[in-house]
Design a protein around this motif. Structure first.
Motif, PDB file in Angstrom:
ATOM      1  N   SER A  90      10.631 -21.452  -3.502  1.00  0.00           N
ATOM      2  CA  SER A  90       9.650 -22.268  -4.006  1.00  0.00           C
ATOM      3  C   SER A  90       9.638 -23.267  -3.284  1.00  0.00           C
ATOM      4  O   SER A  90       8.958 -24.222  -4.180  1.00  0.00           O
ATOM      5  CB  SER A  90      11.242 -22.878  -4.896  1.00  0.00           C
ATOM      6  N   ILE A  91       9.316 -23.375  -1.908  1.00  0.00           N
ATOM      7  CA  ILE A  91       8.514 -23.982  -1.047  1.00  0.00           C
ATOM      8  C   ILE A  91       7.646 -23.186  -0.381  1.00  0.00           C
ATOM      9  O   ILE A  91       8.014 -21.942  -0.405  1.00  0.00           O
ATOM     10  CB  ILE A  91       9.746 -25.114  -0.540  1.00  0.00           C
ATOM     11  N   PRO A  92       6.148 -24.411  -0.112  1.00  0.00           N
ATOM     12  CA  PRO A  92       5.580 -23.460   0.847  1.00  0.00           C
ATOM     13  C   PRO A  92       5.806 -22.918   2.456  1.00  0.00           C
ATOM     14  O   PRO A  92       7.057 -23.062   2.746  1.00  0.00           O
ATOM     15  CB  PRO A  92       4.202 -24.430   0.996  1.00  0.00           C
ATOM     16  N   GLY A  93       5.619 -21.652   2.414  1.00  0.00           N
ATOM     17  CA  GLY A  93       5.847 -21.103   3.491  1.00  0.00           C
ATOM     18  C   GLY A  93       5.526 -21.326   4.678  1.00  0.00           C
ATOM     19  O   GLY A  93       4.022 -21.120   4.309  1.00  0.00           O
ATOM     20  N   THR A  94       6.079 -20.834   6.658  1.00  0.00           N
ATOM     21  CA  THR A  94       5.258 -21.230   7.495  1.00  0.00           C
ATOM     22  C   THR A  94       4.047 -19.932   7.387  1.00  0.00           C
ATOM     23  O   THR A  94       4.530 -18.832   6.820  1.00  0.00           O
ATOM     24  CB  THR A  94       6.245 -21.062   8.779  1.00  0.00           C
ATOM     25  N   ALA A  95       3.321 -19.842   8.741  1.00  0.00           N
ATOM     26  CA  ALA A  95       2.247 -18.237   8.118  1.00  0.00           C
ATOM     27  C   ALA A  95       2.620 -17.741   8.793  1.00  0.00           C
ATOM     28  O   ALA A  95       3.182 -16.498   8.352  1.00  0.00           O
ATOM     29  CB  ALA A  95       1.270 -18.610   9.349  1.00  0.00           C
ATOM     30  N   LYS A  96       4.425 -17.663   9.843  1.00  0.00           N
ATOM     31  CA  LYS A  96       5.036 -16.415   9.871  1.00  0.00           C
ATOM     32  C   LYS A  96       5.568 -16.061   8.992  1.00  0.00           C
ATOM     33  O   LYS A  96       6.249 -14.885   8.561  1.00  0.00           O
ATOM     34  CB  LYS A  96       5.823 -16.912  11.164  1.00  0.00           C
ATOM     35  N   THR A 226       3.022 -29.224  14.355  1.00  0.00           N
ATOM     36  CA  THR A 226       2.370 -29.453  13.074  1.00  0.00           C
ATOM     37  C   THR A 226       2.544 -28.925  11.626  1.00  0.00           C
ATOM     38  O   THR A 226       3.592 -28.457  11.678  1.00  0.00           O
ATOM     39  CB  THR A 226       1.509 -27.416  14.220  1.00  0.00           C
ATOM     40  N   VAL A 227       1.881 -28.900  11.122  1.00  0.00           N
ATOM     41  CA  VAL A 227       2.319 -29.264   9.641  1.00  0.00           C
ATOM     42  C   VAL A 227       2.295 -27.846   9.146  1.00  0.00           C
ATOM     43  O   VAL A 227       1.950 -27.147   9.033  1.00  0.00           O
ATOM     44  CB  VAL A 227       1.139 -29.403   8.833  1.00  0.00           C
ATOM     45  N   GLY A 228       3.693 -27.877   8.637  1.00  0.00           N
ATOM     46  CA  GLY A 228       3.670 -26.588   8.211  1.00  0.00           C
ATOM     47  C   GLY A 228       3.078 -25.571   7.417  1.00  0.00           C
ATOM     48  O   GLY A 228       3.851 -24.363   6.952  1.00  0.00           O
ATOM     49  N   THR A 229       2.425 -26.322   6.545  1.00  0.00           N
ATOM     50  CA  THR A 229       2.038 -25.545   5.173  1.00  0.00           C
ATOM     51  C   THR A 229       0.548 -25.007   5.486  1.00  0.00           C
ATOM     52  O   THR A 229       0.723 -24.511   5.302  1.00  0.00           O
ATOM     53  CB  THR A 229       2.072 -26.254   4.020  1.00  0.00           C
TER      54      THR A 229
END
Length: 231
Positions: A90-96, A226-229
């Motif tokens: 439901s929220i933007p995830g990190t690249a990992k 670093t910005v998580g999105t």
């Protein structure tokens, strides 16, 4: 009677029906693959319980969907469209997190096509590399402790353009004003800088000089994140 229980209502004589044994074998392998990926993700990584459970079950879900498509082109296109509309979080995830979800879907796809050996091999190799990269801190910035976010509060009558440049030249190798925000009913400004310190041990000395310049108002120094999105 048991065969009729697992027979589709729309099956015909030309339809290839998956046996219960093959179905359970693929499903069980996918569950094991999901557990391996979940344990690999939890190694030296901040995680939530819901995400780990999702990661453990996702290969099995994809595997079952691919098995039931069973060569039907029309159904395959429809399934691809459904997957493209699914929001896993439901929220933007990190690249990992996004990468791990793709790995889980890839492993489930391989298992659903019946290549169980390749699915296990793919999972082991990718999880091994995932753990290895985390272990070696691959991609970590060198001298990360010197990267700071500096927030300085100044009175509204103080011109902030270049007012701290001489201090930054002495204590930092680079500085960048990233945000200016009015506060306290417009009577003050909050300036946010991204800076790289020359010497981390002289941080307090820099703060003391800034306090003399901004009238001893609030100053905040924090770790630069670093910005998580961002990918």
């Amino acid at each position: 009677m048991l065969e009729n229980l697992f027979k589709g209502l729309f099956d015909t004589d030309l339809t290839t029906v998956i046996s219960v044994t093959d179905f359970m074998l693929c499903l069980g392998t996918s569950i094991v693959i999901g557990l391996i990926m979940a344990f690999a993700y939890m190694y030296r990584t901040r995680y939530t319980k819901s995400f780990v459970i999702t990661l453990a079950l996702l290969p099995a879900v994809v595997c079952v969907v691919i098995m039931l498509v069973n060569g039907n082109v029309g159904t395959g296109v429809a399934v691809a469209g459904v997957f493209s509309l699914v929001r896993f979080r439901s929220i933007p995830g990190t690249a990992k997190e996004i990468c791990t979800l793709f790995l889980a879907m890839g492993a489930g796809l391989i298992a659903g096509m019946g290549y169980l050996g390749f699915a296990v091999l793919f999972t082991l190799v990718l999880c091994l590399m995932f753990v290895l990269y985390n272990r070696l801190d691959f991609g970590t910035k060198k001298n990360a402790a010197t990267f700071k976010t500096l927030t300085i509060t100044i009175p509204e009558d103080l011109d902030y353009s270049g007012i701290f440049d001489d201090i930054f030249s002495e204590f930092t190798t680079s500085h960048d004003l990233v945000r200016v925000k009015s506060t306290n009913m417009g009577s003050m400004f909050k300036l946010t800088y991204n800076v790289m310190l020359r010497d981390i041990t002289r941080e307090k000395e820099m703060i003391d000089k800034i306090r003399c310049r901004n009238g001893n108002l609030e100053i905040t120094v924090s770790k630069q994140e670093t910005v998580g999105t961002e990918l």
